[in-house]
Design a protein around this motif. Structure first.
Motif, PDB file in Angstrom:
ATOM      1  N   ARG A 190       0.520  -1.116  -0.601  1.00  0.00           N
ATOM      2  CA  ARG A 190      -0.037   0.174  -0.270  1.00  0.00           C
ATOM      3  C   ARG A 190       0.731   0.829   0.322  1.00  0.00           C
ATOM      4  N   LYS A 191       1.860   1.261  -0.300  1.00  0.00           N
ATOM      5  CA  LYS A 191       2.579   2.393  -1.073  1.00  0.00           C
ATOM      6  C   LYS A 191       3.796   2.747  -2.643  1.00  0.00           C
ATOM      7  N   SER A 200       4.898  14.286  -4.563  1.00  0.00           N
ATOM      8  CA  SER A 200       4.531  14.008  -4.047  1.00  0.00           C
ATOM      9  C   SER A 200       3.078  13.155  -4.280  1.00  0.00           C
ATOM     10  N   GLN A 201       2.035  13.054  -3.879  1.00  0.00           N
ATOM     11  CA  GLN A 201       0.801  12.977  -4.294  1.00  0.00           C
ATOM     12  C   GLN A 201      -0.312  12.816  -3.255  1.00  0.00           C
ATOM     13  N   HIS A 202      -0.943  13.098  -3.686  1.00  0.00           N
ATOM     14  CA  HIS A 202      -2.123  13.926  -2.642  1.00  0.00           C
ATOM     15  C   HIS A 202      -3.664  13.633  -3.273  1.00  0.00           C
ATOM     16  N   PRO A 203      -4.690  12.825  -2.415  1.00  0.00           N
ATOM     17  CA  PRO A 203      -4.925  12.069  -1.139  1.00  0.00           C
ATOM     18  C   PRO A 203      -4.148  11.199  -1.003  1.00  0.00           C
ATOM     19  N   SER A 204      -3.924  10.366   0.103  1.00  0.00           N
ATOM     20  CA  SER A 204      -3.180   9.304   0.068  1.00  0.00           C
ATOM     21  C   SER A 204      -4.463   8.231  -0.224  1.00  0.00           C
ATOM     22  N   TYR A 210      -3.723   4.321  -7.079  1.00  0.00           N
ATOM     23  CA  TYR A 210      -3.321   4.740  -8.528  1.00  0.00           C
ATOM     24  C   TYR A 210      -2.374   5.436  -7.790  1.00  0.00           C
ATOM     25  N   ILE A 211      -1.231   5.784  -9.025  1.00  0.00           N
ATOM     26  CA  ILE A 211       0.897   5.765  -8.459  1.00  0.00           C
ATOM     27  C   ILE A 211       0.857   6.749  -9.463  1.00  0.00           C
ATOM     28  N   CYS A 212       1.209   7.834  -9.730  1.00  0.00           N
ATOM     29  CA  CYS A 212       1.783   8.611 -10.532  1.00  0.00           C
ATOM     30  C   CYS A 212       4.250   8.354 -10.227  1.00  0.00           C
ATOM     31  N   SER A 213       3.721   9.295 -11.619  1.00  0.00           N
ATOM     32  CA  SER A 213       5.790   8.968 -10.984  1.00  0.00           C
ATOM     33  C   SER A 213       6.252   9.915 -12.290  1.00  0.00           C
ATOM     34  N   ALA A 214       7.304  11.129 -12.164  1.00  0.00           N
ATOM     35  CA  ALA A 214       8.092  11.769 -12.450  1.00  0.00           C
ATOM     36  C   ALA A 214       9.509  11.741 -13.128  1.00  0.00           C
ATOM     37  N   ARG A 215       9.999  11.891 -14.651  1.00  0.00           N
ATOM     38  CA  ARG A 215      11.460  11.886 -14.963  1.00  0.00           C
ATOM     39  C   ARG A 215      12.245  12.628 -13.999  1.00  0.00           C
ATOM     40  N   GLU A 249       3.581   9.065  -3.459  1.00  0.00           N
ATOM     41  CA  GLU A 249       2.765   7.653  -2.547  1.00  0.00           C
ATOM     42  C   GLU A 249       2.008   6.630  -2.557  1.00  0.00           C
ATOM     43  N   GLY A 250       1.798   7.185  -3.324  1.00  0.00           N
ATOM     44  CA  GLY A 250       0.232   6.098  -4.185  1.00  0.00           C
ATOM     45  C   GLY A 250      -0.704   6.716  -3.334  1.00  0.00           C
TER      46      GLY A 250
END
Lengths: 112, 116
Positions: free
Chosen positions: A41-42, B5-9, B92-97, B109-110
């Motif tokens: 969950r991370k 940083s991702q929000h909300p968790s 749901y997770i985001c990423s950046a180069r 953090e998802g």
């Protein structure tokens, strides 16, 4: 055939063991190789990043890339229960939109 | 390393409502961000590539009207799940180069979405 193959495990080892995690790939254009650790969950956390072939060491972790065999490895020395997580390999090439391809992830359990 | 940083968790919503998830690069500028969906015990599934100042590029099978992506600045991308249904419940997770546009990807953090 998937572009990146990774055994999903689970892999269970005793505390203190040396862990070997591996991925194979088919696209010879891959140049950038990464290992991520993901706790439940991370989001994934970048552990190791390697460009092209060779070895890289960081503390208890060693990443190896063998481009001739299309094979990458992550070694964890003196494994700890806190290392229990899913480990994802990932790789990309600068061409083709720089798309990153992930392995399925290997679930690792380190028993105290 | 670079911080994303991702929000909300965690978010719980009723069926039919829309939910917005934010992804920010905190100490670097990210012209490209990525959105993933992850089901339990499975790997990351790329949904779309978010490009600053232009339309997102969606992967095959991902409904662009369902998952609206906006990349309004070099440090912020948002994913809006419109008219959410229980089957949209997921991580749901985001990423950046990373800085310098190298091959490294840094993840948020998802966000765990539960649609009732």
């Amino acid at each position: 055939q998937k572009e990146v193959e990774q055994d999903p495990g689970p892999l269970s080892v005793p505390e203190g063991a040396i862990v070997s995690l591996n991925c194979t790939y088919s696209n010879s254009a891959f140049q950038y190789f990464m290992w991520y650790r993901q706790y439940s969950r991370k989001g994934p956390e970048l552990l190791m990043y390697t460009y092209s072939s060779g070895n890289k060491e960081d503390g208890r972790f060693t990443a190896q890339v063998d481009k001739s065999s299309k094979y990458i490895s992550l070694f964890i020395r003196d494994s700890q229960p806190s290392d229990s997580a899913t480990y994802l390999c990932a790789m990309s090439a600068r061409g083709g939109g720089f798309k990153t391809i992930f392995g399925a992830g290997t679930r690792l359990f380190v028993k105290a | 390393g670079a911080v994303v940083s991702q929000h909300p968790s965690r978010v719980i919503c009723k069926s039919g409502t829309s939910v917005k998830i934010e992804c920010r690069s905190l100490d670097f500028q990210a012209t490209t961000m990525f959105w993933y969906r992850q089901f339990p015990k499975q790997s990351l599934m790329l949904m779309a590539t978010s490009n600053e100042g232009s339309k997102a590029t969606y992967e095959q099978g991902v409904e662009k009207d369902k998952f609206l992506i906006n990349h309004a600045s070099l440090t912020l991308s948002t994913l809006t799940v419109t008219s959410a249904h229980p089957e949209d419940s997921s991580f749901y997770i985001c990423s950046a180069r990373g800085p310098g546009n190298t091959g490294e990807l840094f993840f948020g953090e998802g966000s765990r979405l539960t649609v009732l």
